[in-house]
Write an enzyme that holds these catalytic residues in place. Structure first.
Site, PDB file in Angstrom:
ATOM      1  N   GLN A  61       0.824  -1.204   0.000  1.00  0.00           N
ATOM      2  CA  GLN A  61       0.000   0.000   0.000  1.00  0.00           C
ATOM      3  C   GLN A  61       0.864   1.263   0.000  1.00  0.00           C
ATOM      4  O   GLN A  61       0.499   2.282  -0.575  1.00  0.00           O
ATOM      5  CB  GLN A  61      -0.908   0.023   1.238  1.00  0.00           C
ATOM      6  CG  GLN A  61      -1.924  -1.101   1.282  1.00  0.00           C
ATOM      7  CD  GLN A  61      -2.676  -1.137   2.593  1.00  0.00           C
ATOM      8  OE1 GLN A  61      -2.834  -0.120   3.263  1.00  0.00           O
ATOM      9  NE2 GLN A  61      -3.124  -2.321   2.987  1.00  0.00           N
ATOM     10  N   CYS A  62       2.016   1.189   0.646  1.00  0.00           N
ATOM     11  CA  CYS A  62       2.919   2.337   0.705  1.00  0.00           C
ATOM     12  C   CYS A  62       3.990   2.209  -0.373  1.00  0.00           C
ATOM     13  O   CYS A  62       4.316   1.100  -0.825  1.00  0.00           O
ATOM     14  CB  CYS A  62       3.596   2.425   2.081  1.00  0.00           C
ATOM     15  SG  CYS A  62       2.437   2.587   3.444  1.00  0.00           S
ATOM     16  N   THR A  63       4.525   3.329  -0.759  1.00  0.00           N
ATOM     17  CA  THR A  63       5.602   3.325  -1.739  1.00  0.00           C
ATOM     18  C   THR A  63       6.902   3.078  -0.997  1.00  0.00           C
ATOM     19  O   THR A  63       7.407   3.947  -0.297  1.00  0.00           O
ATOM     20  CB  THR A  63       5.673   4.662  -2.485  1.00  0.00           C
ATOM     21  OG1 THR A  63       4.415   4.889  -3.107  1.00  0.00           O
ATOM     22  CG2 THR A  63       6.755   4.636  -3.533  1.00  0.00           C
TER      23      THR A  63
END
Length: 741
Positions: free
Chosen positions: A591-593
Site C-alpha cells: 500500500q505504501c511506496t
C-alpha cells in the site's frame, strides 16, 4: 601684466581666469536595474564598450545646486526621451565582469582614447557639425549582480586650452539686454551656437572656421551662446571648456592670434526670484522661472588664445586632458551604490532566482528561452514526495505558474521525505497536501503563482457509487471531479503524473492526449525508476470544446486530432490489458511506496529536465527522439556520434529529448528506450479519444464501472480471445513491475 595671485590687468582692469563648475553625476536606480537585466539577458559576458546617453539641464531650478548630469533607464535605450530644457550627450560605458578587472582598468588611458577621438572630430569638423561630441562622458563600472552592488568611476573629459581671462562675470540680461538674450535663447536649439555680436543673429557652430577666416580682415568679436548647466553666479559650468578648445584649435590651425569673444551662458531653469511680471502683477517663483528664464543667464568678455602646438592626431602626443571625478585627497573618486535598500524584497528574490538561469545563456545555453519557461503553466497531479521535489525544481527553472492536485493530508511520515512539508503541517489531523505544498512554494518565492486543489481523480475499475453528498448523487460528484480535472488540464501547458496508483494516471493520460498537452510520467520502484513523456497528437491543441459538456459537438466531426495516434507511446501503450483496481488485497508494504529515499529527487529532476527539453525544442510536444540508444541505427542513418550530437544541439538547445528513461540504482546505470504509440492503447489511442468525444461523461462512466469496457473499445478482448491468450482479471501489476509513489 601678471599679478601675484595669477590674475592679469589690462588698462587698469583686473583680469581673472574663469573657473568652472564640474558636473555632479546623478545615476538613477532605474539605470542600474535596467542594466542588470540587460547584462544578464543581452550583454552577457561581453565587456565591450557600450554607447549610452545622458543629459544635463540648462541651469537648475534649485538655487545653489551642483551642475547635475543625469543617467536613467532611458540612457540605455536608443530613443531616449529628454526632459524640457535638457540636452543629450553621448557616453562610453564599460562594465567589467570581475572586480579585479575593474581595478586593473587604466582610467587615464580610457579618457585619452576618448579625447583623441574628440580632437580628431574637431579637426575633421564632425564635432563642429555635431557639438554633442564635445560634451562626452565615460562610465567605468563593476556590477555585482548577486548582491546588487555597483562600483563606478565617472569622467567628463576636458581638453586643456589656454585660460579664459575676463574682468567680470555678469548677468546676461543686463549686459546685452533682455530682448537680445531672449532672442539668443529661442534661436539656440542645441548645446552651442555662434552669433553675430552686432545683430544677435545665431549662426551654426560648424561655421566657426569660416568666421575665423573672415575675422583675419574684419577683426570682429566672436559671439558664443552655450547652454550652461551651472547655477553659481561666480563661475559657469563645464560645457564651455571643450568648445573653447575647439576655437583654440582652429585658431592655431589657421595660424591666427587670439580672438576677442563674447560668451553668453544660457541658464533656462535658474530661479530668478522676480516677484512681479511686466504688468506689475505678483507672480510665483514657478511663474517667474517660466516667464523670465533668461534672467539667470551669465555673460562675459574674454580673449580665446590659440593652442601653443597642435597635438598629434595619431598618437595623441601633446594632448593634455582631465575630467575624472576627484575625491578629497585628489585621487580618482570611486562611487558605490547598493540597490538592495531600494528594491522590494519580493522583487529582489524574483530577480535573484533568475540570475543562475540568465547566466546559462551567457555561454552554455545561449538559445535558452527563459520567457517560455516563466510563462509555462504546470499542473502537478500528486503532492507527495515526487510532487514536492518537482515543485521545487520547477521553481529553480524559473517556472512561475504551478498548481498542485491531491486529496490527501500531510501525515507525520511525510515531512522527512517530502521537502515542502514541516511538522506543524501534520498537526490536528494534517493540512491538505495540495494547499500546504502551494503555501510552502509561496514562502520560498512570494512571486510564484501557485494554488492547491483538493480533487479525487476518477479511475478505471473503480465503480462510481456511494451516498449523496451536498445534494448530489455519486454520478454527479464524479462528473464534477472529471470536469474539474479536465478544466485544470486545459488551462495548463504541462502535466506531471505523480500519483500513487497506476490507474490514477489513465484519465490524465487520455485528457492530455485529447487536448495536446505535455505529459510527463514518473514511476518509482524500490531501486529503479521510469521517466517518460507521452507522445503528442498533431493539432490536438486546436480542440476547444469539452466532451463532458458537449458530446458529439460538430467540432469533433472529422477533426484531424481524433483520427491520429500520438507520435510516441504513452504509459499504457505496452499493456495488453486495461488498467484495473490495484488497491485490492494489498499488504501494508504494497500500500505504501517503499523506495530508496534518494530515488525520488533523481526521478523528479529527470522529469523536470525532460519537460524543459521539450519546451526548448522547435517542435515542442511533437519533438521526435533525437538520439537512439542503438549505435547501429545511427550508422544506418550515416550519422556519427559527433554529427548526431551537433544535430541534436542545432534542433534543441538543451540537447536530446528522450522518450523513456530507466534508471537502476542497484547498478547505478540507466538506459533510454523508445517505442511508438500502440493503435489499440487503452489510454491515448484515437479509438478511446473518439469514444470520449462522442459520448462524453457516459463514456467515462462505463470506464469507471466496467473493468472490461476499455478492452472492448480498442479490441484487446477480441485479440485475446482469438489467440487464446490467458487473462487474469486480478493481475494488479499489469506489465509494469514498479511500485508507484
Amino acid at each position: 601684466m601678471t599679478e601675484p595671485d595669477g590674475s592679469h590687468s589690462t588698462d587698469g582692469k583686473e583680469l581673472k581666469s574663469l573657473l568652472f563648475d564640474p558636473f555632479s553625476p546623478s545615476v538613477d536606480t532605474g539605470f542600474w536595474q535596467l542594466f542588470s537585466k540587460l547584462k544578464l539577458e543581452v550583454i552577457k559576458s561581453s565587456d565591450a564598450p557600450i554607447e549610452i546617453s545622458g543629459y544635463f539641464s540648462s541651469g537648475s531650478s534649485l538655487d545653489g545646486s551642483n551642475s547635475l548630469f543625469s543617467l536613467d533607464r532611458g540612457s540605455l535605450e536608443k530613443d531616449m526621451k529628454i526632459p524640457d530644457h535638457c540636452y543629450r550627450t553621448k557616453g562610453t560605458f564599460i562594465n567589467t565582469n570581475t572586480f579585479d578587472a575593474f581595478k586593473e582598468l587604466n582610467p587615464k588611458e580610457k579618457s585619452q582614447e576618448v579625447c583623441l577621438k574628440m580632437v580628431q572630430a574637431i579637426d575633421n569638423k564632425s564635432a563642429l557639425e555635431n557639438p554633442e561630441i564635445l560634451s562626452q562622458f565615460i562610465l567605468l563600472s563593476y556590477a555585482d549582480l548577486k548582491d546588487y552592488d555597483f562600483s563606478f568611476l565617472f569622467c567628463f573629459p576636458v581638453l586643456h586650452h589656454p585660460p579664459l581671462l575676463t574682468s567680470s562675470l555678469s548677468a546676461a540680461s543686463s549686459a546685452i539686454g533682455e530682448a537680445h538674450l531672449a532672442s539668443l535663447i529661442s534661436q539656440t536649439t542645441g548645446i552651442v551656437s555662434l552669433y553675430d555680436v552686432d545683430t544677435f543673429t545665431v549662426l551654426p557652430f560648424h561655421s566657426l572656421p569660416s568666421i575665423l577666416e573672415t575675422n583675419k580682415t574684419t577683426n570682429k568679436r566672436l559671439g558664443i551662446a552655450i547652454k550652461d548647466p551651472g547655477t553659481s553666479h561666480e563661475h559657469p559650468g563645464w560645457t564651455i571648456r571643450n568648445v573653447a578648445y575647439a576655437v583654440s584649435y582652429w585658431l592655431k590651425k589657421l595660424s591666427m592670434t587670439g580672438i576677442d569673444t563674447n560668451i553668453v551662458f544660457i541658464r533656462e531653469l535658474v530661479q530668478t526670484h522676480r516677484t512681479r511680471n511686466d504688468k506689475g502683477q505678483l507672480i510665483t517663483e514657478e511663474e517667474s522661472a517660466r516667464l523670465y528664464p533668461q534672467l539667470g543667464s551669465l555673460f562675459c568678455q574674454t580673449t580665446i588664445q590659440p593652442l601653443s602646438e597642435l597635438p598629434d592626431l595619431v598618437s595623441g602626443a601633446g594632448l593634455a586632458h582631465s575630467g575624472w571625478e576627484r575625491n578629497a585627497k585628489g585621487g580618482t573618486r570611486l562611487r558605490k551604490v547598493s540597490l538592495k535598500q531600494f528594491l522590494d524584497p519580493n522583487a529582489l528574490a524574483d530577480s535573484a532566482v533568475d540570475l543562475n538561469l540568465n547566466l546559462m545563456r551567457w555561454r552554455l545555453a545561449p538559445t535558452l528561452n527563459l520567457t517560455k519557461l516563466k510563462e509555462l503553466k504546470c499542473l502537478l497531479l500528486g503532492s507527495g514526495t515526487l510532487g514536492c521535489y518537482v515543485g521545487r525544481i520547477l521553481l529553480g527553472w524559473g517556472v512561475r505558474h504551478i498548481t498542485f492536485v491531491d486529496r490527501g493530508k500531510v501525515a507525520f511520515s511525510n515531512p522527512v521525505r517530502q521537502p515542502l512539508f514541516k511538522f506543524e503541517d501534520c498537526l490536528n489531523g494534517g493540512r491538505p497536501k495540495a494547499e500546504a505544498a502551494a503555501d510552502a512554494l509561496r514562502e520560498i518565492l512570494p512571486s510564484v503563482t501557485t494554488r492547491g486543489e483538493s480533487l479525487t481523480i476518477r479511475m478505471p475499475g473503480h465503480p462510481v457509487s456511494g451516498p449523496d453528498m451536498d445534494g448530489k448523487s455519486a454520478e454527479e460528484q464524479a462528473k464534477d471531479d472529471v470536469l474539474k480535472l479536465e478544466n485544470l488540464i486545459r488551462e495548463h501547458d504541462a502535466v506531471f503524473f505523480l500519483t500513487d496508483s497506476r490507474e490514477a494516471r489513465w484519465l490524465p493520460t487520455m485528457l492530455c492526449a485529447f487536448y495536446g498537452k505535455i505529459a510527463i510520467n514518473t514511476a518509482l520502484g524500490f531501486d529503479q525508476l521510469v521517466i517518460m513523456r507521452h507522445g503528442g497528437v498533431p493539432q490536438a491543441d486546436t480542440i476547444t470544446e469539452t466532451p463532458i459538456l458537449t458530446p458529439s459537438h460538430p467540432q469533433f466531426e472529422n477533426h484531424p486530432a481524433l483520427n491520429a495516434d500520438p507520435h510516441l507511446g504513452c504509459y499504457f501503450c505496452t499493456d495488453v490489458t486495461a488498467p484495473r483496481n490495484s488497491f485490492r488485497d494489498r499488504t501494508l508494504d504494497q500500500q505504501c511506496t517503499v523506495t530508496r529515499p534518494g530515488l525520488a529527487p533523481i526521478a523528479s529532476a529527470l522529469a523536470v529536465e525532460t519537460m524543459v527539453a521539450i519546451t526548448q525544442s522547435k517542435l515542442g510536444n511533437m519533438t521526435p527522439v533525437n538520439v537512439s540508444n542503438d549505435a547501429e541505427v545511427d550508422v544506418m542513418m550515416k550519422r556519427t556520434e559527433m554529427e548526431a550530437t551537433a544535430q541534436d544541439k542545432e534542433d534543441n538547445g538543451m540537447g536530446m529529448v528522450p522518450h523513456q528513461q530507466r534508471f537502476f540504482l542497484s547498478t547505478f546505470s540507466s538506459t533510454n528506450l523508445e517505442y511508438q504509440a500502440y493503435g489499440q492503447c487503452t489510454a491515448c489511442s484515437k479509438l478511446v479519444r473518439a469514444g470520449y468525444a462522442k459520448e462524453g461523461f457516459d463514456f467515462l462512466l462505463k470506464v469507471f464501472n466496467d473493468p472490461d469496457f476499455l478492452e472492448d473499445v480498442v479490441g484487446l478482448k477480441k485479440f485475446a480471445d482469438e489467440y487464446e491468450a490467458p487473462k487474469d482479471d486480478d493481475d494488479e501489476n499489469d506489465s509494469d513491475s514498479f511500485e508507484l509513489l
